[in-house]
Scaffold this motif. Structure first.
Motif, PDB file in Angstrom:
ATOM      1  N   ALA A 226       0.819  -1.149  -0.186  1.00 49.53           N
ATOM      2  CA  ALA A 226      -0.096  -0.018   0.120  1.00 49.53           C
ATOM      3  C   ALA A 226       0.651   1.156  -0.025  1.00 49.53           C
ATOM      4  O   ALA A 226       0.834   2.253  -0.600  1.00 49.53           O
ATOM      5  CB  ALA A 226      -1.005  -0.121   1.248  1.00 49.53           C
ATOM      6  N   ILE A 227       1.706   1.416   0.865  1.00 47.58           N
ATOM      7  CA  ILE A 227       2.899   2.372   0.875  1.00 47.58           C
ATOM      8  C   ILE A 227       3.525   2.643  -0.644  1.00 47.58           C
ATOM      9  O   ILE A 227       3.717   3.630  -0.962  1.00 47.58           O
ATOM     10  CB  ILE A 227       3.915   1.992   2.155  1.00 47.58           C
ATOM     11  N   GLN A 228       3.992   1.563  -1.108  1.00 48.23           N
ATOM     12  CA  GLN A 228       4.644   1.398  -2.143  1.00 48.23           C
ATOM     13  C   GLN A 228       3.906   2.139  -3.378  1.00 48.23           C
ATOM     14  O   GLN A 228       4.306   3.059  -4.195  1.00 48.23           O
ATOM     15  CB  GLN A 228       4.860   0.072  -2.744  1.00 48.23           C
ATOM     16  N   LYS A 229       2.405   1.677  -3.426  1.00 50.58           N
ATOM     17  CA  LYS A 229       1.536   2.140  -4.566  1.00 50.58           C
ATOM     18  C   LYS A 229       1.238   3.603  -4.309  1.00 50.58           C
ATOM     19  O   LYS A 229       1.143   4.248  -5.028  1.00 50.58           O
ATOM     20  CB  LYS A 229       0.240   1.384  -4.477  1.00 50.58           C
ATOM     21  N   ILE A 230       1.205   4.090  -2.900  1.00 50.50           N
ATOM     22  CA  ILE A 230       1.057   5.481  -2.698  1.00 50.50           C
ATOM     23  C   ILE A 230       2.137   6.337  -3.137  1.00 50.50           C
ATOM     24  O   ILE A 230       1.958   7.397  -3.828  1.00 50.50           O
ATOM     25  CB  ILE A 230       0.760   5.675  -1.376  1.00 50.50           C
ATOM     26  N   ARG A 231       3.299   5.758  -2.911  1.00 50.41           N
ATOM     27  CA  ARG A 231       4.514   6.552  -3.315  1.00 50.41           C
ATOM     28  C   ARG A 231       4.985   6.576  -4.859  1.00 50.41           C
ATOM     29  O   ARG A 231       5.579   7.336  -5.269  1.00 50.41           O
ATOM     30  CB  ARG A 231       5.789   5.959  -2.464  1.00 50.41           C
ATOM     31  N   GLU A 232       4.264   5.535  -5.584  1.00 45.17           N
ATOM     32  CA  GLU A 232       4.385   5.654  -7.109  1.00 45.17           C
ATOM     33  C   GLU A 232       3.487   6.777  -7.600  1.00 45.17           C
ATOM     34  O   GLU A 232       3.665   7.019  -8.889  1.00 45.17           O
ATOM     35  CB  GLU A 232       4.015   4.316  -7.489  1.00 45.17           C
ATOM     36  N   SER A 233       2.592   7.601  -6.905  1.00 46.05           N
ATOM     37  CA  SER A 233       1.484   8.202  -7.390  1.00 46.05           C
ATOM     38  C   SER A 233       2.087   9.518  -7.783  1.00 46.05           C
ATOM     39  O   SER A 233       2.931  10.236  -6.729  1.00 46.05           O
ATOM     40  CB  SER A 233       0.105   8.154  -6.695  1.00 46.05           C
ATOM     41  N   TYR A 234       1.986  10.022  -8.699  1.00 47.47           N
ATOM     42  CA  TYR A 234       2.111  11.545  -9.307  1.00 47.47           C
ATOM     43  C   TYR A 234       1.516  12.612  -8.194  1.00 47.47           C
ATOM     44  O   TYR A 234       1.844  13.652  -8.475  1.00 47.47           O
ATOM     45  CB  TYR A 234       2.097  11.821 -10.522  1.00 47.47           C
ATOM     46  N   ARG A 235       0.148  11.962  -7.632  1.00 53.00           N
ATOM     47  CA  ARG A 235      -0.634  13.080  -7.064  1.00 53.00           C
ATOM     48  C   ARG A 235       0.000  13.151  -5.515  1.00 53.00           C
ATOM     49  O   ARG A 235      -0.780  13.693  -4.725  1.00 53.00           O
ATOM     50  CB  ARG A 235      -1.924  12.547  -6.880  1.00 53.00           C
ATOM     51  N   VAL A 236       0.969  12.413  -5.258  1.00 54.43           N
ATOM     52  CA  VAL A 236       1.469  12.613  -3.766  1.00 54.43           C
ATOM     53  C   VAL A 236       2.999  13.285  -3.691  1.00 54.43           C
ATOM     54  O   VAL A 236       3.605  13.036  -4.522  1.00 54.43           O
ATOM     55  CB  VAL A 236       1.715  11.020  -3.300  1.00 54.43           C
TER      56      VAL A 236
END
Length: 250
Positions: A226-236
């Protein structure tokens, strides 16, 4: 010629061998002998034709009945095995045809056991736009609870992806976070769906989702994914990504 035979021939004509090989690599465990190699937009176009009666003998209910009399299993036991694209098409017709809510839920209930890969699951969930009509939201939410409590991998994934696609809003975020973080299942595609859903929750409700990530009882794989996917987002933001990285379990 049955409707199924007619449309299967149409799908064969739309098949691309290179795309077939590419698609099989993306979907582990799929029976390669039952993949034609038709792109999703082309399948969706066929679904629209069926729903709108694009051919003289088109009848979407008859078509669904013909497909339901087939069984998409590797051994072909108890009926003719469907091609991957036919299962995808079946889901698209269920999603696109005009019908009352309860009738559609009945079709959905009969279709979900046919889902055996992430691609059919996620495409089907995304196509079920009827959920977003206000009068349907609570009945469908109630309908999904049994899937979320099931022990079958793709039943649970269906439930999670439906919540993610249609219910991340102020009214449902707390329930979604609680539900997704409480699921205990060893299935890879359940864990990936849970992580994906949490990453989408973070985009919409970062503070609530981060609070959950800071304190949860999820397995390490789902937590870290979950953390990995959040960190992959350009919106973060970079700052948020750096802070979240500190929450990873080593």
């Amino acid at each position: 010629m049955t409707m199924r035979t007619d449309r299967l021939e149409q799908l064969r004509g739309l098949a691309e061998s290179d795309y077939r090989d590419f698609n099989c690599k993306l979907i582990p465990g799929i029976n390669k002998e039952r993949v034609l190699g038709v792109r999703v937009p082309a399948i969706r176009k066929v679904a629209k034709e069926i729903v709108k009666g694009g051919r003289e003998k088109d009848d979407w209910e008859k078509y669904l009945t013909e497909l339901e009399n087939c069984r998409p299993n590797p051994q072909g036991i108890g009926g003719t095995e469907l091609f991957y694209e036919e299962v995808m098409l079946q889901g698209m017709v269920i999603a696109a045809a005009r019908m009352e809510r309860e009738k559609r839920l009945t079709y959905i209930d009969r279709f979900v056991p046919r889902i055996d890969n992430w691609a059919v699951c996620d495409t089907f969930c995304g196509d079920l736009k009827f959920v977003d009509i206000e009068e349907n939201r609570q009945p469908v939410w109630d309908f999904l609870q049994d899937y979320l409590e099931d022990d079958r991998e793709y039943f649970i994934r269906f439930g999670i992806v439906m919540l993610m696609n249609h219910y991340i809003d102020e009214d449902h975020i707390d329930a979604i976070l609680a539900t997704v973080s409480s699921i205990r299942h060893d299935g890879y595609y359940v864990k990936m769906a849970a992580a994906w859903a949490l990453s989408m929750c973070y985009i919409a409700f970062p503070q609530k989702t981060e609070a959950l990530i800071e304190n949860n009882e999820m397995d390490d794989f789902t937590h870290n994914k979950a953390i990995q996917k959040i960190r992959e987002s350009y919106r973060v933001s970079k700052e948020d990504k750096a802070r979240l990285n500190l929450l990873k379990r080593r």
